[in-house]
Write an enzyme that holds these catalytic residues in place. Structure first.
Site, PDB file in Angstrom:
ATOM      1  CG  HIS A 153     -22.071   6.183  -1.663  1.00  0.00           C
ATOM      2  ND1 HIS A 153     -23.433   5.881  -0.929  1.00  0.00           N
ATOM      3  CD2 HIS A 153     -20.459   6.342  -1.502  1.00  0.00           C
ATOM      4  CE1 HIS A 153     -22.435   4.721  -0.033  1.00  0.00           C
ATOM      5  NE2 HIS A 153     -21.007   4.774  -0.547  1.00  0.00           N
ATOM      6  CB  SER A 209     -19.752   2.569   1.677  1.00  0.00           C
ATOM      7  OG  SER A 209     -20.147   2.403   0.185  1.00  0.00           O
ATOM      8  NE  ARG A 266     -10.883   8.543  -5.633  1.00  0.00           N
ATOM      9  CZ  ARG A 266     -11.695   8.619  -4.464  1.00  0.00           C
ATOM     10  NH1 ARG A 266     -12.561   6.871  -4.613  1.00  0.00           N
ATOM     11  NH2 ARG A 266     -10.969   9.113  -3.693  1.00  0.00           N
ATOM     12  CG  ASP A 295     -26.061   6.794  -1.811  1.00  0.00           C
ATOM     13  OD1 ASP A 295     -25.996   6.586  -3.392  1.00  0.00           O
ATOM     14  OD2 ASP A 295     -25.684   6.103  -0.817  1.00  0.00           O
TER      15      ASP A 295
END
EC number: 2.3.1.-
Length: 366
Positions: free
Chosen positions: A345, A145, A214, A312
């Protein structure tokens, strides 16, 4: 705090790419396995935005790490063969110097006086750490990532310092969608009155902003297929619903809230802002006269494995293909693996079986 955590003091002053410098700074890291006599079996892992250096259990800290299924004796990253180092990014509050750290010049936390952070700074800190361990060239550099972007910076800034590379669910530059999401995450934090220009404390803390940030992240880390499969349109039981207008009604809302609450006080908001923006700023094309391919062609490797996942949306598969093509054009022997994991992801943290097969298989060829 992990007993396994080690600290490396960066040279002072440690110059930052976008200006300014840090004095008395350090990075946290953990290690597994042993460095051999030739010092040629070292593997460095660079992490995503939020993980610590504790990628897996070890003798000093038996608690499970964030990549527990991938790393250890007999696992895909076999610590009986490899000496593995995982570094917590400079700017992260998981042990490394970050905006929450005390500025030795003032005796107060840096907060927003922390110098502008780039992923090149993360890469340079990592290279200095590796050199301090007596390692001239890494056998393999693994980046996941955000850490994958830091890994590209490492290799372009420090030519021939890496023999093989594993690129996991990353990108050579942030695309507009990823920038837009991260911009909204930062805005949610900045608009929380308790953020207070970065001057918050435990009693006045931007819980709401961090919670929204978040939730936005979690939504983009998984795929629509995953959300449909796990939650469909299932509603909460009457006794689980909020007694307020427009309160949570669906299970997926409750799931996101739970995720957010577990995260909110575990990551410093200013550190989150700095690392998020560093991810947006990174662009390998800076090293190739404005061309992504030009930047990638400046990286010299023997072998590379590039893994992406079709679901993703944050780092789409075509960006992993771009990395694979660029490294191939630079002369590396490149394997490209496109997985169909439904988890989006976050698949590299969840679909350990398929990622293990690819990563373990590649490392076995080195």
């Amino acid at each position: 705090m992990s007993d396994a955590r080690k600290y490396f003091n960066l040279p002072s002053p440690f110059a930052m790419k976008r200006g300014g410098a840090l004095n008395g700074a350090h990075v946290a890291y953990e290690t597994w396995g042993k460095l051999n006599a030739a010092r040629d079996n070292a593997v460095l892992i660079l992490t995503g935005l939020s993980p610590s250096a504790h990628a897996a259990a070890n003798a000093d800290d038996p608690s499970p790490g964030w990549w527990e299924g991938m790393l250890g004796p007999g696992k895909a990253i076999d610590t009986e063969r490899w000496f593995v180092v995982c570094m917590n990014s400079l700017g992260s509050d998981k042990g490394s110097t970050c905006p929450a750290s005390v500025n030795p010049a003032t005796g107060e936390p840096y907060r927003l006086t922390f110098p502008d952070l780039s992923l090149e700074d993360v890469a340079n800190a990592a290279k200095t750490l590796v050199a301090s361990l007596g390692i001239d060239q890494l056998a393999c550099l693994i980046g996941c990532s955000m850490g994958g972007m830091s890994a590209l910076a490492y290799m372009v800034l420090h030519p021939r310092s890496v023999r093989a590379h594993i690129s996991v669910d990353t990108a050579p530059q942030a695309q507009p969608f990823a920038i837009a999401i991260r911009s909204l995450q930062r805005e949610a934090i900045r608009l929380d009155p308790h953020w207070n220009g970065g001057q918050y404390d435990d009693h006045h803390y931007p819980d709401t902003g961090m919670s929204i940030a978040r939730k936005l992240g979690v939504i983009t880390y998984r795929s629509a297929m995953e959300w449909n499969g796990r939650f469909a349109r299932i509603r909460l039981d009457a006794d689980q619903r909020e007694e307020q207008p427009f309160g949570f009604e669906f299970q997926v809302e409750s799931y996101l809230e739970g995720h957010a609450q577990r995260f909110v006080r575990t990551f410093d908001p200013n550190s989150y802002l700095y690392l998020s923006r560093a991810s947006d700023w990174f662009d390998i094309a800076e090293y190739g006269n404005g061309s992504v391919m030009g930047g990638l062609k400046r990286i010299h490797l023997a072998q590379a494995l590039v893994i992406g996942v079709s679901t993703d949306i944050l780092f789409p598969l075509e960006q992993q293909e771009q990395i694979a093509d660029g490294l191939k054009a630079a002369g590396a022997n490149v394997q490209f693996v496109a997985l169909d994991s439904p988890q989006g992801h976050d698949a590299f943290l969840v679909d350990i079986e398929n990622y293990s097969r690819a990563i373990g298989g590649f490392l076995a060829t080195l």
